[in-house]
Design a protein around this motif. Structure first.
Motif, PDB file in Angstrom:
ATOM      1  N   PRO A 310       0.846  -1.204   0.000  1.00  0.00           N
ATOM      2  CA  PRO A 310       0.000   0.000   0.000  1.00  0.00           C
ATOM      3  C   PRO A 310       0.874   1.244   0.000  1.00  0.00           C
ATOM      4  O   PRO A 310       1.949   1.259   0.603  1.00  0.00           O
ATOM      5  N   CYS A 327      -6.722  -2.370   9.756  1.00  0.00           N
ATOM      6  CA  CYS A 327      -5.447  -3.091   9.557  1.00  0.00           C
ATOM      7  C   CYS A 327      -5.231  -4.144  10.642  1.00  0.00           C
ATOM      8  O   CYS A 327      -5.064  -3.812  11.817  1.00  0.00           O
ATOM      9  N   PRO A 328      -5.211  -5.425  10.295  1.00  0.00           N
ATOM     10  CA  PRO A 328      -5.080  -6.470  11.311  1.00  0.00           C
ATOM     11  C   PRO A 328      -3.664  -6.581  11.876  1.00  0.00           C
ATOM     12  O   PRO A 328      -3.458  -7.177  12.924  1.00  0.00           O
ATOM     13  N   ALA A 329      -2.682  -6.000  11.162  1.00  0.00           N
ATOM     14  CA  ALA A 329      -1.284  -6.146  11.572  1.00  0.00           C
ATOM     15  C   ALA A 329      -0.759  -4.909  12.298  1.00  0.00           C
ATOM     16  O   ALA A 329       0.402  -4.855  12.660  1.00  0.00           O
ATOM     17  N   LEU A 332      -0.179   0.456  10.270  1.00  0.00           N
ATOM     18  CA  LEU A 332      -0.400   1.858   9.903  1.00  0.00           C
ATOM     19  C   LEU A 332      -0.519   2.700  11.156  1.00  0.00           C
ATOM     20  O   LEU A 332      -1.156   2.283  12.131  1.00  0.00           O
ATOM     21  N   LEU A 341       3.091   3.820   6.767  1.00  0.00           N
ATOM     22  CA  LEU A 341       3.083   2.352   6.714  1.00  0.00           C
ATOM     23  C   LEU A 341       4.402   1.788   7.220  1.00  0.00           C
ATOM     24  O   LEU A 341       5.467   2.269   6.846  1.00  0.00           O
ATOM     25  N   CYS A 346       3.593  -5.042   7.690  1.00  0.00           N
ATOM     26  CA  CYS A 346       2.503  -5.241   6.713  1.00  0.00           C
ATOM     27  C   CYS A 346       2.473  -6.677   6.189  1.00  0.00           C
ATOM     28  O   CYS A 346       3.493  -7.223   5.761  1.00  0.00           O
ATOM     29  N   ILE A 347       1.305  -7.280   6.227  1.00  0.00           N
ATOM     30  CA  ILE A 347       1.146  -8.655   5.721  1.00  0.00           C
ATOM     31  C   ILE A 347       0.526  -8.646   4.307  1.00  0.00           C
ATOM     32  O   ILE A 347       0.111  -9.674   3.794  1.00  0.00           O
ATOM     33  N   THR A 348       0.425  -7.463   3.713  1.00  0.00           N
ATOM     34  CA  THR A 348      -0.125  -7.282   2.360  1.00  0.00           C
ATOM     35  C   THR A 348      -1.460  -8.000   2.162  1.00  0.00           C
ATOM     36  O   THR A 348      -1.659  -8.728   1.191  1.00  0.00           O
ATOM     37  N   CYS A 349      -2.373  -7.744   3.078  1.00  0.00           N
ATOM     38  CA  CYS A 349      -3.731  -8.302   2.944  1.00  0.00           C
ATOM     39  C   CYS A 349      -4.624  -7.373   2.133  1.00  0.00           C
ATOM     40  O   CYS A 349      -5.673  -7.773   1.657  1.00  0.00           O
ATOM     41  N   TYR A 350      -4.233  -6.111   2.016  1.00  0.00           N
ATOM     42  CA  TYR A 350      -4.945  -5.073   1.254  1.00  0.00           C
ATOM     43  C   TYR A 350      -6.309  -4.697   1.828  1.00  0.00           C
ATOM     44  O   TYR A 350      -7.154  -4.127   1.123  1.00  0.00           O
ATOM     45  N   CYS A 352      -6.756  -2.392   3.948  1.00  0.00           N
ATOM     46  CA  CYS A 352      -6.773  -0.916   3.984  1.00  0.00           C
ATOM     47  C   CYS A 352      -7.193  -0.359   2.633  1.00  0.00           C
ATOM     48  O   CYS A 352      -7.955   0.604   2.545  1.00  0.00           O
TER      49      CYS A 352
END
Ligand code: SF4
Ligand code: SF4
Length: 379
Positions: A310, A327-329, A332, A341, A346-350, A352
């Motif tokens: 992101p 954001c679960p991680a 942010l 960020l 970041c686990i790049t789940c997108y 956000c």
């Protein structure tokens, strides 16, 4: 063979959509084939209501499609409910913002998508206990009314992925943190699919979404309605329409591994309009990919070159904090009024990217990543 009806539908004019839906249903055996045994059974219509967006943005299942299926079921004197769980916000208000009030006005009841009920997934590979909406657990027939879109994490979203909204609110983001790997997450989606097992799937591909879906991509006319008693079969047909290979889609790779059929185009019976008349040759995928090749020690450095992270656009950002909330991680945070960020978290789940109302989160990756995304379309 799993029957799938693919019928052309050129606009959201309500009579044209109704005609196309009737034609599609007739091709796969008629609506009576799919109704619950008891007339008092509850039918849940599950549209894609990712967020409260106007129908023309092609983020949500179009109200004309929802009206057509609701009218068909109400004419059969069925008990019909409708709802979905957006990532953030009130489910009913999101439905109304997405233009669905006329569907409730027909006599469809708002479904309970706030009370959490633990649903058992008997064939669960990743999880057998699912924090599901009460409306899903209490219904006799679930109709997955999906939108044909690209998806940053899963490449494509349609009938099966639409069922992720059967989980309630922020529970969805939490599952991303538990299962950050794209393939494991796809397996988890199949756990939800096999637990919910929708009896009918309708994919609204009249205006689809290409590019960086599922929220900030570009609307693209595909001009089709896809209807099947099997969600995987409907998805296989949708992938054919947009020219994506199922072998590149995590859900289908996971389905093949667990022998959950159909996972191949050879297993579906294509009914309705010819593929040549509906296929799009240049449907644009999302700019996202994952490393799944090369030796282990190269995967981390390659991952950073290939993957899309992101990127907060400071001009468009309104500092509303929605991305931080979802954001679960906890990657942010607000620094001096601007969202920052942490790539290492970041686990790049997108999530956000999906949650930002202002389109202020872009997804950027390097040249390698963009090339890999292009290769993803076909083998
Ligand atoms: S959700 Fe979008 S607008 Fe809101 S703080 Fe995050 S990036 Fe900015
Ligand atoms: S920053 Fe966005 S993509 Fe990264 S973990 Fe948080 S929600 Fe997911």
């Amino acid at each position: 063979m799993y029957k799938v009806a693919v019928v052309k539908c050129g606009s959201y004019d309500s009579s044209e959509v109704m005609e196309s839906l009737n034609r599609a249903l007739a091709l796969i055996g008629g609506i009576d084939t799919f109704l619950p045994a008891s007339s008092s059974g509850t039918i849940l219509l599950k549209p894609n209501l990712l967020a409260g967006e106007p129908p023309e943005k092609a983020v949500t299942t179009h109200p004309s499609v929802m009206q057509a299926i609701a009218t068909t079921l109400l004419q059969k004197e069925c008990q019909v409910q409708m709802g979905d769980s957006p990532g953030l916000g009130d489910p009913f208000k999101t439905a109304v913002k997405s233009g669905l009030q006329p569907v409730y006005d027909l006599g469809v009841l708002p479904a309970d998508f706030e009370t959490v009920v633990e649903m058992h997934s008997p064939d669960g590979r990743v999880s057998r206990r699912l924090p599901t909406a009460a409306a899903v657990a209490g219904s006799d027939l679930v109709v997955s009314c999906a939108k044909l879109k690209t998806h940053a994490l899963q490449i494509y979203t349609g009938g099966v992925k639409n069922l992720y909204g059967c989980l309630v609110g922020l529970n969805k983001a939490k599952q991303h943190f538990r299962y950050p790997d794209r393939d494991v997450f796809a397996d988890f989606l199949l756990d939800i699919y096999t637990a919910v097992m929708p009896g009918l799937t309708i994919i609204d591909g009249i205006m689809a979404m290409e590019g960086n879906g599922p929220r900030t991509g570009t609307p693209r006319k595909a001009g089709v309605l896809i209807v099947s008693g099997n969600a995987l079969a409907a998805d296989l047909a949708a992938l054919q329409v947009i020219g994506f290979s199922p072998n590149k889609i995590p859900i289908f790779r996971a389905a093949k591994k667990r022998n959950l059929r159909p996972f191949s185009i050879d297993e579906i019976q294509w009914l309705g309009d010819d593929l040549a008349d509906v296929q799009i040759q240049d449907f644009v995928p999302a700019v996202t990919t994952r490393v799944s090749f090369g030796p282990q020690f190269l995967q981390r450095p390659l991952r950073n070159l290939l993957i899309a992270y992101p990127d907060i656009n400071a001009t468009r950002c309104q500092s509303c904090g929605a991305c931080m909330k979802i954001c679960p991680a906890k990657a942010l945070k607000m620094v001096g009024g601007q969202v920052r960020l942490s790539r290492s978290k970041c686990i790049t789940c997108y999530c956000c990217h999906e949650a930002c109302t202002y389109g202020a989160i872009d997804l950027h990756c390097g040249v390698l990543g963009r090339t890999a995304a292009k290769l993803m379309r076909t083998e």
